[in-house]
Design an enzyme around this catalytic site. Structure first.
Site, PDB file in Angstrom:
ATOM      1  N   ARG A 140       0.837  -1.205   0.000  1.00 37.98           N
ATOM      2  CA  ARG A 140       0.000   0.000   0.000  1.00 37.98           C
ATOM      3  C   ARG A 140       0.872   1.255   0.000  1.00 37.98           C
ATOM      4  O   ARG A 140       1.810   1.376   0.784  1.00 37.98           O
ATOM      5  CB  ARG A 140      -0.898  -0.008   1.227  1.00 37.98           C
ATOM      6  CG  ARG A 140      -1.690   1.265   1.484  1.00 37.98           C
ATOM      7  CD  ARG A 140      -2.602   1.059   2.690  1.00 37.98           C
ATOM      8  NE  ARG A 140      -3.250   2.278   3.154  1.00 37.98           N
ATOM      9  CZ  ARG A 140      -2.879   2.973   4.227  1.00 37.98           C
ATOM     10  NH1 ARG A 140      -1.840   2.564   4.948  1.00 37.98           N
ATOM     11  NH2 ARG A 140      -3.529   4.050   4.588  1.00 37.98           N
ATOM     12  N   THR A 186      -6.206  -0.724  10.708  1.00 34.90           N
ATOM     13  CA  THR A 186      -5.923   0.260  11.751  1.00 34.90           C
ATOM     14  C   THR A 186      -5.531  -0.377  13.092  1.00 34.90           C
ATOM     15  O   THR A 186      -6.331  -1.086  13.708  1.00 34.90           O
ATOM     16  CB  THR A 186      -7.106   1.224  11.998  1.00 34.90           C
ATOM     17  OG1 THR A 186      -7.639   1.666  10.752  1.00 34.90           O
ATOM     18  CG2 THR A 186      -6.638   2.431  12.795  1.00 34.90           C
ATOM     19  N   ARG A 244      -8.271  18.767   9.737  1.00 32.97           N
ATOM     20  CA  ARG A 244      -7.234  18.920  10.754  1.00 32.97           C
ATOM     21  C   ARG A 244      -7.230  20.344  11.302  1.00 32.97           C
ATOM     22  O   ARG A 244      -7.639  21.289  10.633  1.00 32.97           O
ATOM     23  CB  ARG A 244      -5.852  18.612  10.166  1.00 32.97           C
ATOM     24  CG  ARG A 244      -5.721  17.201   9.610  1.00 32.97           C
ATOM     25  CD  ARG A 244      -4.328  16.974   9.055  1.00 32.97           C
ATOM     26  NE  ARG A 244      -4.200  15.664   8.441  1.00 32.97           N
ATOM     27  CZ  ARG A 244      -3.945  14.545   9.102  1.00 32.97           C
ATOM     28  NH1 ARG A 244      -3.761  14.601  10.420  1.00 32.97           N
ATOM     29  NH2 ARG A 244      -3.840  13.400   8.477  1.00 32.97           N
ATOM     30  N   LYS A 289     -13.117   3.091   1.796  1.00 32.03           N
ATOM     31  CA  LYS A 289     -12.713   3.102   3.200  1.00 32.03           C
ATOM     32  C   LYS A 289     -13.890   3.589   4.044  1.00 32.03           C
ATOM     33  O   LYS A 289     -14.374   4.697   3.849  1.00 32.03           O
ATOM     34  CB  LYS A 289     -11.494   4.000   3.392  1.00 32.03           C
ATOM     35  CG  LYS A 289     -10.254   3.479   2.706  1.00 32.03           C
ATOM     36  CD  LYS A 289      -9.095   4.457   2.798  1.00 32.03           C
ATOM     37  CE  LYS A 289      -8.599   4.611   4.206  1.00 32.03           C
ATOM     38  NZ  LYS A 289      -7.422   5.519   4.278  1.00 32.03           N
TER      39      LYS A 289
END
Length: 494
Positions: free
Chosen positions: A40, A285, A81, A227
């Protein structure tokens, strides 16, 4: 150093993320030899030119090792963020006031306020909402929204550093899944001939369809990975599964939005629904998070990996463990061992009933399921599917079984894609130009060399009447190894 391929019996696949810890091609080779099936690349952390160098290296290494490695590109997506602090971080104390300001300078944050890169946050947040920073480590209760400022009271404090992620409990942030950067990166993914493209923070089927169209328009043929990181995605999960090729249970941001207590059951539900709709699933994760700095996992991580495998996930993913970790190859090796251990659990015994009440839409789907039913009740040693697109083996892999499925195909792109399918092993075989009269025997000999088959074993074959035509699988045949050198002249080409 060699990677055993055709003889491999680990059914759950491993996705390993490349990064600073894997700059050396020797480390990439060690990852592959340790058991990585898909590599990945994260578009968040490397330019396409850098990725091309490592992709070329990975494919050259896999060619040398005689194996087939899939390449996955991961789009950055609209990760929301905060901006930076004057001192690099700020200590937030429980009960204090703290302001998120979309117009504050990018480096002007302090203990009282910080900027936010996402200017539309003020439109998505209301008094009474809960905001979570740094993967839920910092919790803020919203008490007011005015102009560019969101006034909050700190519910759970701690040290907050620059550029940490921001989520809204329960979801509801309106940021589109594909940013302008993502759209540029999709074009690069097509140029790099990536086998899988992950869409971050997908909300609905439209996000997936847009990504697929952009990739196809750019000439890319990779499979689309959705995702699942947003609460909205869970609400729209059926349409997202149907629009995607692969579902990734991205447990970091998803757990923050839906709550950690809900994640265990949600993970199982997502995997089960994905398998039921004949798609591929990845669990990701923090699976072996402690191995970023330690050479062995915690007992909790061992249980986490085992549960994902026993839930039926097609693949498990390593992120920081291999990208920046101190023991990248050891992390892959450990993951492989844990998968094999979990696959011995009784829940993986051969099923007696699988989709018996279903009505199939395609002939090749019916052949695939008939093959699995037959193989599971006849003590077949191996299944060999002569395939063009790999779809037959994908349907087969949806049925729980300990019988290895070998995708014999002439297309390297198909070999790389099936590297993600649970229990499916790719092999190079050109059925169109194979020696007439020896198609079955040649395939058997390949598995005999790999130590998979021996005299007396039963082998189940699936193939199409018209060799080399995608979606044309319509034939099932069972042969016994060594009983007779059966050829096409005696039994017909199919």
């Amino acid at each position: 150093m060699e990677k055993e391929t055709l003889g491999s019996r680990r059914r759950t696949k491993i996705v390993a993320t490349l990064g600073p810890a894997t700059e050396d091609p020797k480390v990439i080779e060690k990852l592959i030899c340790a058991g990585a099936d898909v590599l990945r690349f994260n578009f968040s952390h490397a330019a396409p030119q850098e990725q091309k160098v490592h992709i070329d290296q990975a494919r050259a290494i896999s060619l040398k090792l005689g194996c087939h490695i899939g390449i996955m590109g991961d789009l950055q997506g609209p990760k929301i963020r905060i901006e930076s602090f004057k001192e690099g971080s700020a200590e937030l104390k429980q009960g204090q006031m703290f302001v998120l300001d979309t117009e504050l300078g990018s480096n002007d944050g302090d203990e009282t306020c910080v900027g936010v890169a996402y200017v539309n946050l003020i439109k998505d947040v209301f008094c009474g909402d809960t905001l979570l920073l740094d993967d839920g480590q910092i919790v803020l209760d919203v008490i007011g929204v005015k102009n560019s400022q969101i006034s909050c009271r700190v519910k759970e404090g701690g040290l907050l550093a620059d550029h940490k992620g921001l989520n809204k409990e329960g979801g509801g942030l309106s940021a589109p899944a594909l940013t302008d950067k993502d759209k540029r990166d999709i074009i690069e993914a097509a140029k790099l001939d990536m086998d899988f493209l992950s869409v971050s923070f997908a909300r609905n089927a439209a996000d997936i369809k847009e990504a697929r169209k952009l990739l196809r328009d750019a000439g890319g043929q990779g499979h689309i990975v959705a995702k699942i990181e947003r609460a909205e995605a869970v609400e729209n999960i059926v349409e997202i599964i149907d629009a995607s090729d692969v579902i990734m249970v991205a447990r970091g941001d998803l757990a923050v939005e839906v709550g950690y207590a809900a994640m265990t059951g949600l993970q199982k539900t997502l995997i089960r629904r994905t398998r039921a709709r004949n798609k591929i699933s990845i669990t990701a994760t923090q699976m072996l998070e402690s191995m970023i700095t330690n050479a062995s996992p915690t007992r909790a991580e061992v249980s986490d990996v085992a549960n994902a495998v026993m839930d039926g996930t097609d693949a498990v993913m390593l992120s920081a463990e291999t990208a920046i970790g101190q023991f990248p190859a050891q992390a892959v090796k450990t993951m492989s061992e844990l998968c094999i251990g979990a696959e011995r659990h009784e829940t993986f015994l051969r099923p007696k009933n699988s989709r018996l009440e279903d009505v199939f839409s395609y002939v090749d789907e019916a052949i695939a399921l008939a093959a699995m039913y037959t193989a599971n009740h006849l003590h077949v040693r191996a299944i060999i599917a002569f395939t063009e697109s790999g779809s037959t083996t994908q349907w087969m892999s949806r049925v729980r079984s300990d019988i290895p499925i070998y995708a014999f195909t002439r297309h390297e792109s198909t070999r790389r894609r099936v590297s993600l399918y649970r229990g499916v092993y790719p092999a190079s075989f050109d059925i169109v130009h194979a020696e007439s009269g020896r198609i079955y025997q040649s395939a058997i000999e390949e598995l005999e060399k790999a130590g998979v088959l021996r005299d007396g074993d039963l082998v189940l074959f699936t193939l199409g009447e018209m060799a080399g035509v995608a979606g044309g699988t319509n034939t099932l045949r069972i042969l016994k190894v060594g009983a007779a050198k059966v050829d096409d002249a005696e039994h017909g080409r199919n």
